[in-house]
Design an enzyme around this catalytic site. Structure first.
Site, PDB file in Angstrom:
ATOM      1  N   LYS A 199     -43.762 -17.901  13.712  1.00 33.33           N
ATOM      2  CA  LYS A 199     -42.524 -17.948  12.828  1.00 33.33           C
ATOM      3  C   LYS A 199     -41.284 -17.738  13.673  1.00 33.33           C
ATOM      4  O   LYS A 199     -40.980 -16.787  14.393  1.00 33.33           O
ATOM      5  CB  LYS A 199     -42.540 -16.893  11.820  1.00 33.33           C
ATOM      6  CG  LYS A 199     -41.555 -16.569  10.928  1.00 33.33           C
ATOM      7  CD  LYS A 199     -41.405 -15.455   9.908  1.00 33.33           C
ATOM      8  CE  LYS A 199     -40.247 -15.230   9.062  1.00 33.33           C
ATOM      9  NZ  LYS A 199     -40.410 -14.128   8.325  1.00 33.33           N
ATOM     10  N   LYS A 252     -43.536 -21.913  10.948  1.00 32.61           N
ATOM     11  CA  LYS A 252     -42.611 -21.617  10.051  1.00 32.61           C
ATOM     12  C   LYS A 252     -41.242 -21.552  10.732  1.00 32.61           C
ATOM     13  O   LYS A 252     -41.239 -20.807  11.700  1.00 32.61           O
ATOM     14  CB  LYS A 252     -42.733 -20.255   9.252  1.00 32.61           C
ATOM     15  CG  LYS A 252     -41.728 -20.188   8.190  1.00 32.61           C
ATOM     16  CD  LYS A 252     -41.828 -18.721   7.509  1.00 32.61           C
ATOM     17  CE  LYS A 252     -40.665 -18.593   6.558  1.00 32.61           C
ATOM     18  NZ  LYS A 252     -40.582 -17.080   6.474  1.00 32.61           N
TER      19      LYS A 252
END
Ligand code: PBG
Ligand code: ZN
Length: 328
Positions: A199, A252
């Site tokens: 992420k 992400k």
């Protein structure tokens, strides 16, 4: 002879029928997970300005909103909770309150829709006064190991409510191992752990932070989320979460990171989720609103890109509008 004019690639593109014959199918609804925002109380269905088509729901409205989504065959939901300001504290302890909105939503959704997968986001930023994903130490830095202990409590409270899976998003070192151990110790060895493993500290989370009221009050998240310029460390983040026992990995954001997705695809046999984040969602809507692009075509193109790059699971705000995009 591999070249023009002996080879004419356009030959195969001339008919819609041939193009369709060779195209991978558009990802089915079962591969989508819809992120939803849940608040306490009843009768709340509040539009989120920066995310047209998305709402903050109380549990009763969430169940209503899910009816057509479940009927479409969407695979699952990823539940995010919001806390009133007076519920926030330094440690984000409302995040592991068994009566909190996420815990209530999990119980209600599991009961109402037995076939739907129910996953929860595990973080503290929507519950801390300072808006960081973990508690702060005396220097004002996020304390990694204290965060791991708190995140374990959050995950456990979600598992106790009946979540099929928990998804830690705080980017603390060791959070996957800590949560796995806490779940196993309490008899939740069947609870799936989907790690937000790679992420990035991204500028594409703006609409989400408005939706969640979870912006950091000072500083940013660059001290814990991955640096987008450093590919090797970003991939090591996922390797480490796999080693710590994650069942599903994640990249992400997704659309600016298709290279990361495809590299991770080559490195792991675990399922990979792509999180098609709020800024990516809002970007297409804003472009279409200005008349600069066709929403239907842009959404389809972006979803196919995620599939092509190697995503198994597509976490996307388009999920509740899937029927509008499924057909070419
Ligand atoms: C919080 C969290 C964020 C998102 C998911 N979980 C925001 C952040 O890290 O600041 C972003 C999701 C989106 O933008 O759609 N840990
Ligand atoms: Zn967070």
């Amino acid at each position: 002879m591999d070249c023009f004019p002996d080879i004419r690639l356009r030959r195969m593109r001339q008919t819609a029928a041939m193009r369709r014959m060779l195209a991978a199918p558009f990802p089915g609804p079962e591969r989508f997970m819809w992120p939803v925002f849940v608040v306490a109380g009843n009768g709340v269905c509040e539009p989120i300005d920066a995310m047209p088509g998305q709402f903050r729901y109380s549990v009763d409205h969430l169940l209503e909103a899910l009816k057509p989504v479940v009927a479409l065959g969407i695979g699952g939901v990823l539940i995010f909770g919001l806390a009133e300001d007076d519920r926030k504290d330094a440690n984000g302890s409302y995040a592991f309150n068994s009566k909190g909105p996420v815990q209530a939503a999990v119980r209600a959704v599991r009961k109402a829709f037995p076939e739907l997968l129910v996953f929860t986001d595990v973080c503290l930023c929507a519950y801390t006064l300072h808006g960081h994903c973990g508690p702060l130490d005396e220097q004002g830095d996020v304390s990694n190991d204290m965060a791991d202990a708190l995140l374990s409590k959050v995950a456990l409270s979600h598992a106790e409510a009946g979540a099929h899976g928990v998804a830690p998003s705080a980017m603390m070192d060791g959070q996957v191992a800590a949560i796995r151990e806490a779940l196993d110790d309490e008899g939740f060895s069947n609870t799936i752990l989907m790690s937000y493993s790679t992420k990035f500290a991204s500028a594409m989370y703006g609409p989400f932070r408005e939706a969640e009221k979870s912006s950091p009050q000072s500083g940013d998240r660059k001290g814990y989320q991955a640096a987008y310029g450093d590919l090797s460390t970003a991939l090591r983040e996922s390797d480490m979460d796999e080693a710590e026992g994650a069942d599903i990995l994640m990249v992400k954001p997704s659309l600016f990171y298709l290279d990361v997705l495809s590299k991770l695809r080559e490195r792991t046999d675990l399922p990979i989720a792509a999180y098609n984040v709020s800024g990516e969602y809002a970007m297409l809507i804003a472009t279409a609103d200005r008349g600069w692009g066709d929403l239907h075509e842009m959404v389809r193109e972006s979803i196919v890109a995620l599939d092509r790059a190697g995503a198994d699971i597509i976490i996307s705000y388009w999920a509740n509008q899937y029927s509008q995009f499924a057909e070419a």
